[in-house]
Motif scaffolding. Sequence first.
Motif, PDB file in Angstrom:
ATOM      1  N   MET A 122       0.843  -1.171   0.000  1.00 16.34           N
ATOM      2  CA  MET A 122       0.000   0.000   0.000  1.00 16.34           C
ATOM      3  C   MET A 122       0.891   1.238   0.000  1.00 16.34           C
ATOM      4  O   MET A 122       1.892   1.288   0.703  1.00 16.34           O
ATOM      5  CB  MET A 122      -0.865  -0.041   1.253  1.00 16.34           C
ATOM      6  CG  MET A 122      -2.037   0.889   1.200  1.00 16.34           C
ATOM      7  SD  MET A 122      -3.281   0.368   0.054  1.00 16.34           S
ATOM      8  CE  MET A 122      -4.442  -0.371   1.154  1.00 16.34           C
ATOM      9  N   VAL A 123       0.569   2.219  -0.790  1.00 13.46           N
ATOM     10  CA  VAL A 123       1.344   3.446  -0.864  1.00 13.46           C
ATOM     11  C   VAL A 123       0.554   4.600  -0.262  1.00 13.46           C
ATOM     12  O   VAL A 123      -0.671   4.545  -0.153  1.00 13.46           O
ATOM     13  CB  VAL A 123       1.748   3.783  -2.318  1.00 13.46           C
ATOM     14  CG1 VAL A 123       2.688   2.737  -2.882  1.00 13.46           C
ATOM     15  CG2 VAL A 123       0.535   3.952  -3.209  1.00 13.46           C
ATOM     16  N   SER A 124       1.262   5.660   0.088  1.00 12.91           N
ATOM     17  CA  SER A 124       0.613   6.844   0.645  1.00 12.91           C
ATOM     18  C   SER A 124      -0.206   7.544  -0.435  1.00 12.91           C
ATOM     19  O   SER A 124      -0.041   7.293  -1.632  1.00 12.91           O
ATOM     20  CB  SER A 124       1.670   7.797   1.203  1.00 12.91           C
ATOM     21  OG  SER A 124       2.437   8.334   0.134  1.00 12.91           O
ATOM     22  N   THR A 125      -1.046   8.444  -0.005  1.00 13.87           N
ATOM     23  CA  THR A 125      -1.865   9.223  -0.940  1.00 13.87           C
ATOM     24  C   THR A 125      -0.978  10.006  -1.896  1.00 13.87           C
ATOM     25  O   THR A 125      -1.241  10.060  -3.098  1.00 13.87           O
ATOM     26  CB  THR A 125      -2.796  10.177  -0.164  1.00 13.87           C
ATOM     27  OG1 THR A 125      -3.613   9.392   0.707  1.00 13.87           O
ATOM     28  CG2 THR A 125      -3.666  10.989  -1.094  1.00 13.87           C
ATOM     29  N   GLU A 150       2.612  -2.157   3.696  1.00 11.10           N
ATOM     30  CA  GLU A 150       2.539  -0.716   3.970  1.00 11.10           C
ATOM     31  C   GLU A 150       3.882  -0.065   4.309  1.00 11.10           C
ATOM     32  O   GLU A 150       4.180   0.990   3.758  1.00 11.10           O
ATOM     33  CB  GLU A 150       1.520  -0.420   5.065  1.00 11.10           C
ATOM     34  CG  GLU A 150       1.243   1.056   5.192  1.00 11.10           C
ATOM     35  CD  GLU A 150       0.058   1.338   6.081  1.00 11.10           C
ATOM     36  OE1 GLU A 150       0.078   2.397   6.718  1.00 11.10           O
ATOM     37  OE2 GLU A 150      -0.855   0.506   6.146  1.00 11.10           O
ATOM     38  N   PRO A 151       4.702  -0.637   5.136  1.00 10.32           N
ATOM     39  CA  PRO A 151       5.958   0.062   5.436  1.00 10.32           C
ATOM     40  C   PRO A 151       6.870   0.229   4.219  1.00 10.32           C
ATOM     41  O   PRO A 151       7.739   1.096   4.207  1.00 10.32           O
ATOM     42  CB  PRO A 151       6.637  -0.820   6.479  1.00 10.32           C
ATOM     43  CG  PRO A 151       5.615  -1.763   6.961  1.00 10.32           C
ATOM     44  CD  PRO A 151       4.566  -1.861   5.905  1.00 10.32           C
ATOM     45  N   TRP A 199       7.914   2.131  -4.522  1.00 10.18           N
ATOM     46  CA  TRP A 199       7.593   2.988  -5.667  1.00 10.18           C
ATOM     47  C   TRP A 199       8.792   3.858  -6.023  1.00 10.18           C
ATOM     48  O   TRP A 199       9.131   4.007  -7.192  1.00 10.18           O
ATOM     49  CB  TRP A 199       6.372   3.867  -5.387  1.00 10.18           C
ATOM     50  CG  TRP A 199       6.270   5.022  -6.341  1.00 10.18           C
ATOM     51  CD1 TRP A 199       6.393   6.344  -6.048  1.00 10.18           C
ATOM     52  CD2 TRP A 199       6.084   4.957  -7.764  1.00 10.18           C
ATOM     53  NE1 TRP A 199       6.273   7.105  -7.179  1.00 10.18           N
ATOM     54  CE2 TRP A 199       6.091   6.281  -8.258  1.00 10.18           C
ATOM     55  CE3 TRP A 199       5.928   3.917  -8.667  1.00 10.18           C
ATOM     56  CZ2 TRP A 199       5.934   6.591  -9.606  1.00 10.18           C
ATOM     57  CZ3 TRP A 199       5.768   4.226 -10.016  1.00 10.18           C
ATOM     58  CH2 TRP A 199       5.775   5.534 -10.478  1.00 10.18           C
ATOM     59  N   GLY A 200       9.471   4.419  -5.026  1.00 10.23           N
ATOM     60  CA  GLY A 200      10.629   5.266  -5.285  1.00 10.23           C
ATOM     61  C   GLY A 200      11.740   4.527  -6.009  1.00 10.23           C
ATOM     62  O   GLY A 200      12.343   5.059  -6.948  1.00 10.23           O
ATOM     63  N   ILE A 201      12.001   3.308  -5.596  1.00 10.70           N
ATOM     64  CA  ILE A 201      13.027   2.498  -6.268  1.00 10.70           C
ATOM     65  C   ILE A 201      12.624   2.253  -7.720  1.00 10.70           C
ATOM     66  O   ILE A 201      13.415   2.455  -8.645  1.00 10.70           O
ATOM     67  CB  ILE A 201      13.245   1.161  -5.530  1.00 10.70           C
ATOM     68  CG1 ILE A 201      13.912   1.402  -4.177  1.00 10.70           C
ATOM     69  CG2 ILE A 201      14.077   0.196  -6.380  1.00 10.70           C
ATOM     70  CD1 ILE A 201      13.951   0.184  -3.286  1.00 10.70           C
ATOM     71  N   PHE A 202      11.395   1.817  -7.914  1.00  5.46           N
ATOM     72  CA  PHE A 202      10.895   1.538  -9.267  1.00  5.46           C
ATOM     73  C   PHE A 202      10.962   2.795 -10.128  1.00  5.46           C
ATOM     74  O   PHE A 202      11.492   2.774 -11.241  1.00  5.46           O
ATOM     75  CB  PHE A 202       9.456   1.007  -9.177  1.00  5.46           C
ATOM     76  CG  PHE A 202       8.833   0.713 -10.506  1.00  5.46           C
ATOM     77  CD1 PHE A 202       9.110  -0.471 -11.167  1.00  5.46           C
ATOM     78  CD2 PHE A 202       7.967   1.621 -11.093  1.00  5.46           C
ATOM     79  CE1 PHE A 202       8.533  -0.748 -12.396  1.00  5.46           C
ATOM     80  CE2 PHE A 202       7.383   1.351 -12.315  1.00  5.46           C
ATOM     81  CZ  PHE A 202       7.667   0.162 -12.978  1.00  5.46           C
ATOM     82  N   ARG A 203      10.451   3.897  -9.600  1.00  7.52           N
ATOM     83  CA  ARG A 203      10.411   5.171 -10.336  1.00  7.52           C
ATOM     84  C   ARG A 203      11.816   5.634 -10.697  1.00  7.52           C
ATOM     85  O   ARG A 203      12.096   5.956 -11.850  1.00  7.52           O
ATOM     86  CB  ARG A 203       9.711   6.219  -9.471  1.00  7.52           C
ATOM     87  CG  ARG A 203       9.682   7.619 -10.080  1.00  7.52           C
ATOM     88  CD  ARG A 203       9.426   8.693  -9.033  1.00  7.52           C
ATOM     89  NE  ARG A 203      10.493   8.676  -8.037  1.00  7.52           N
ATOM     90  CZ  ARG A 203      10.292   8.850  -6.739  1.00  7.52           C
ATOM     91  NH1 ARG A 203       9.083   9.045  -6.243  1.00  7.52           N
ATOM     92  NH2 ARG A 203      11.322   8.819  -5.903  1.00  7.52           N
TER      93      ARG A 203
END
Length: 132
Positions: free
Chosen positions: A1-4, A26-27, A33-37
Motif C-alpha cells: 500500500m502506498v501513501s496518498t 505498507e511500510p 515505488w521510489g526504487i521503481f520510479r
Amino acid sequence: MVSTESREEIERTLGQVPSWMELIAEPAGDHSWGIFRDLTFGETELSPREKGLIGVAAASAMKCPYCAYFHKAESRLAGVSEAEIEEAVNLASSTQYFSTLLHGNEVDVDEFAAETDEIVEHIEQQEATADD
C-alpha cells in the motif's frame, strides 16, 4: 500500500496505480515505488534502451513472465527492435548456462578471474594491433 502522495504520483506517471502495487506491505510501499520510479524512469547512467534490455535479460533468466512482459514493453517504448530483444534473451540464456556449468563444477573463482583477466588483456592487445 502506498501513501496518498505516492498514489497520486503513480497515477500521474503511469496513468493508474497497478493492482500489484496494492500487494506491497505498507511500510515498504512508498520506498518500493521510489526504487521503481528512480531506476526505471529516472535519469541514470543507463539509457532507457539499456535499462529495458537489462530488464528483459534478467526477467528471462529469472523465468518471470510478469517482468518479461513489462521489460519487453519498456524496451519497445525505447525503440528496441525485436531482434535486439531476442539477442538479450539469448545472452541471458548463455550466461545462465555457463553459470550453471561453473557453479556445478565448483570452478575456482580466483583461477576463473585470473583467466578472464588474461583473456581481456589478449583481446585488448588484438584490438590495439588491428588499429595500427
